[in-house]
Design a protein around this motif. Structure first.
Motif, mmCIF file in Angstrom:
data_model
loop_
_atom_site.group_PDB
_atom_site.id
_atom_site.type_symbol
_atom_site.label_atom_id
_atom_site.label_comp_id
_atom_site.label_asym_id
_atom_site.label_seq_id
_atom_site.Cartn_x
_atom_site.Cartn_y
_atom_site.Cartn_z
ATOM 1 N N ALA A 53 16.327 2.755 -0.277
ATOM 2 C CA ALA A 53 16.339 2.290 1.137
ATOM 3 C C ALA A 53 16.133 3.576 2.207
ATOM 4 O O ALA A 53 16.648 4.574 2.178
ATOM 5 C CB ALA A 53 18.022 2.290 1.437
ATOM 6 N N GLU A 54 14.820 3.266 2.772
ATOM 7 C CA GLU A 54 14.236 4.299 3.354
ATOM 8 C C GLU A 54 14.426 3.991 4.979
ATOM 9 O O GLU A 54 14.114 3.017 5.632
ATOM 10 C CB GLU A 54 12.657 4.204 3.142
ATOM 11 C CG GLU A 54 11.877 2.689 3.116
ATOM 12 C CD GLU A 54 10.587 2.879 3.098
ATOM 13 O OE1 GLU A 54 10.024 4.184 3.003
ATOM 14 O OE2 GLU A 54 9.955 1.999 2.746
ATOM 15 N N ARG B 284 9.513 5.233 6.140
ATOM 16 C CA ARG B 284 9.354 6.682 5.222
ATOM 17 C C ARG B 284 8.145 6.776 4.471
ATOM 18 O O ARG B 284 7.432 7.779 4.470
ATOM 19 C CB ARG B 284 10.731 7.233 4.839
ATOM 20 C CG ARG B 284 10.573 8.479 4.081
ATOM 21 C CD ARG B 284 12.015 8.940 3.759
ATOM 22 N NE ARG B 284 11.935 9.930 2.621
ATOM 23 C CZ ARG B 284 13.051 10.612 1.993
ATOM 24 N NH1 ARG B 284 14.298 10.078 2.535
ATOM 25 N NH2 ARG B 284 12.749 11.236 1.352
ATOM 26 N N LEU B 285 8.133 5.961 3.626
ATOM 27 C CA LEU B 285 7.056 5.699 2.350
ATOM 28 C C LEU B 285 5.658 5.746 3.377
ATOM 29 O O LEU B 285 4.606 6.401 2.794
ATOM 30 C CB LEU B 285 7.073 4.707 1.419
ATOM 31 C CG LEU B 285 8.177 4.759 0.462
ATOM 32 C CD1 LEU B 285 8.032 3.685 -0.541
ATOM 33 C CD2 LEU B 285 8.187 5.944 -0.238
ATOM 34 N N THR C 182 2.593 6.355 -3.420
ATOM 35 C CA THR C 182 3.574 7.199 -3.291
ATOM 36 C C THR C 182 4.451 7.058 -4.587
ATOM 37 O O THR C 182 4.389 7.834 -5.564
ATOM 38 C CB THR C 182 4.654 7.055 -2.219
ATOM 39 O OG1 THR C 182 5.101 5.699 -2.089
ATOM 40 C CG2 THR C 182 3.888 7.787 -0.997
ATOM 41 N N LEU C 183 5.173 5.817 -4.975
ATOM 42 C CA LEU C 183 6.170 5.427 -6.012
ATOM 43 C C LEU C 183 5.171 5.236 -7.479
ATOM 44 O O LEU C 183 5.767 5.686 -8.248
ATOM 45 C CB LEU C 183 7.023 4.252 -5.837
ATOM 46 C CG LEU C 183 8.128 4.451 -4.564
ATOM 47 C CD1 LEU C 183 8.936 3.207 -4.459
ATOM 48 C CD2 LEU C 183 8.911 5.686 -4.717
ATOM 49 N N PRO D 132 0.647 -1.296 -0.239
ATOM 50 C CA PRO D 132 0.019 -0.144 0.093
ATOM 51 C C PRO D 132 0.714 1.083 0.061
ATOM 52 O O PRO D 132 0.552 2.335 -0.829
ATOM 53 C CB PRO D 132 -0.779 0.084 1.443
ATOM 54 C CG PRO D 132 -1.217 -1.562 1.400
ATOM 55 C CD PRO D 132 0.163 -2.222 1.022
ATOM 56 N N SER D 133 1.858 1.445 0.861
ATOM 57 C CA SER D 133 2.588 2.635 1.080
ATOM 58 C C SER D 133 3.229 2.982 -0.137
ATOM 59 O O SER D 133 3.655 4.301 -0.858
ATOM 60 C CB SER D 133 3.616 2.476 2.035
ATOM 61 O OG SER D 133 4.364 1.661 1.969
ATOM 62 N N ALA D 134 3.774 1.911 -1.159
ATOM 63 C CA ALA D 134 4.517 2.098 -2.334
ATOM 64 C C ALA D 134 3.265 2.305 -3.478
ATOM 65 O O ALA D 134 3.540 3.221 -4.416
ATOM 66 C CB ALA D 134 5.125 1.048 -2.682
#
Length: 305
Positions: free
Chosen positions: A171-172, A249-250, A107-108, A102-104
């Protein structure tokens, strides 16, 4: 009919269309003797005459004419296949099945897909939100072409994935999210050992496992009061003063921005590595390779921000 092949069908079609073996051979790019020998072999294999040879002229028998009709069909199919492959190779069309956590996907993925649409407007990417390791299972099963996944230092890529190709994207760092009134809310960096007596809001199962590893390495087992895969809910629970949380972070960027929380780097650092994973063969497909490049560019933009 086991000896019937595409080459024979196309030869019969060429003889019909060009009126002679010599002209047919020229059209197919072979020598006249080779075409004659091929026709004779085909007649022997099928056990029937395909050509009616009368001096210098030749015409198809009924059986030869039947093969010519099927040769025309085969030629059309081959031309269509060549056109489709050329389109895919040139990324004028094609579908990439992407699975992402989900967080990717918040965002990305949007930045990557927007770039792909500008550069390759006919290319289509489908998206399904799936957490690892389920995303890797879909990839191995052939139900996805590309998986966005992540690993922590204490959770490396599982063994047995020799057939997969992994591209590290990002690398977060891990951050700790605190209620704004917390005693450590103004700190730039917080030692996880200083949060031993806090109530914790836990995230996805792999993030939860990483939290357990980090806290136990610091000498305690966290008191997990709530657990949810919804990062916005995690931040909301923290803002309500119900506990603290540790997020990559993401995940922090993906969560709904809201007042009432403070964010600090966590010590010891254990960055999460975001990865694009596909198979060796699929990485040779231009559309998949282009999607990986777009995701890498999106990740580079996040690191620079």
């Amino acid at each position: 009919m086991a000896d019937l092949d595409v080459t024979g069908l196309r030869l019969m079609q060429a003889i019909r269309d060009h009126g002679s073996i010599t002209a047919a051979a020229r059209a197919l790019g072979v020598s006249q003797p080779a075409a004659s020998q091929q026709a004779a072999r085909l007649e022997r294999r099928l056990g029937t005459a395909l050509l009616d040879r009368q001096g210098r002229t030749v015409r198809l028998t009924e059986a030869g004419a039947a093969l010519a009709r099927h040769g025309e069909t085969i030629s059309g199919v081959l031309r269509a296949a060549e056109a489709e492959v050329a389109s895919l190779a040139g990324m004028r069309s094609g579908v990439v099945r992407l699975v992402a956590f989900p967080s990717a996907s918040a965002t990305l993925v949007p930045a990557a897909l927007a770039a792909l649409r500008r550069e390759h407007p006919e290319l289509r990417v489908t998206l399904e939100e799936v957490e690892p390791p389920e995303s890797l299972r879909l990839l191995r099963a052939g139900r996805a072409d590309l998986a966005l996944t992540f690993t922590f230092p204490d959770q490396p890529m599982p063994d047995g994935d020799a057939g997969l190709v992994t591209t590290d994207l990002l690398a977060e760092p891990t951050v700790v999210v605190l209620p704004e009134g917390h005693a450590l809310a103004g700190e730039h960096e917080v030692d996880i050992a200083d949060l031993a007596h806090e109530q914790w809001i836990a995230g996805c199962p792999r993030c939860r496992s990483h939290l357990m590893h980090q806290t136990e390495s610091s000498g305690y087992t966290p008191q997990i009061a709530y657990a949810t895969d919804d990062y916005a809910a995690v931040v909301g629970l923290v803002a309500a003063g119900l506990g603290v949380a540790m997020l990559p972070r993401l995940a922090r960027h993906a969560a709904v921005s809201r007042p009432g929380v403070a964010v600090a780097q966590v010590r010891p650092a254990a960055p999460r590595t975001v990865q694009a994973v596909t198979t060796r063969d699929l990485l040779r497909v231009p559309a998949v390779a282009a999607t990986v490049r777009a995701l890498r560019a999106a990740a580079d933009a996040v690191e620079e921000s």
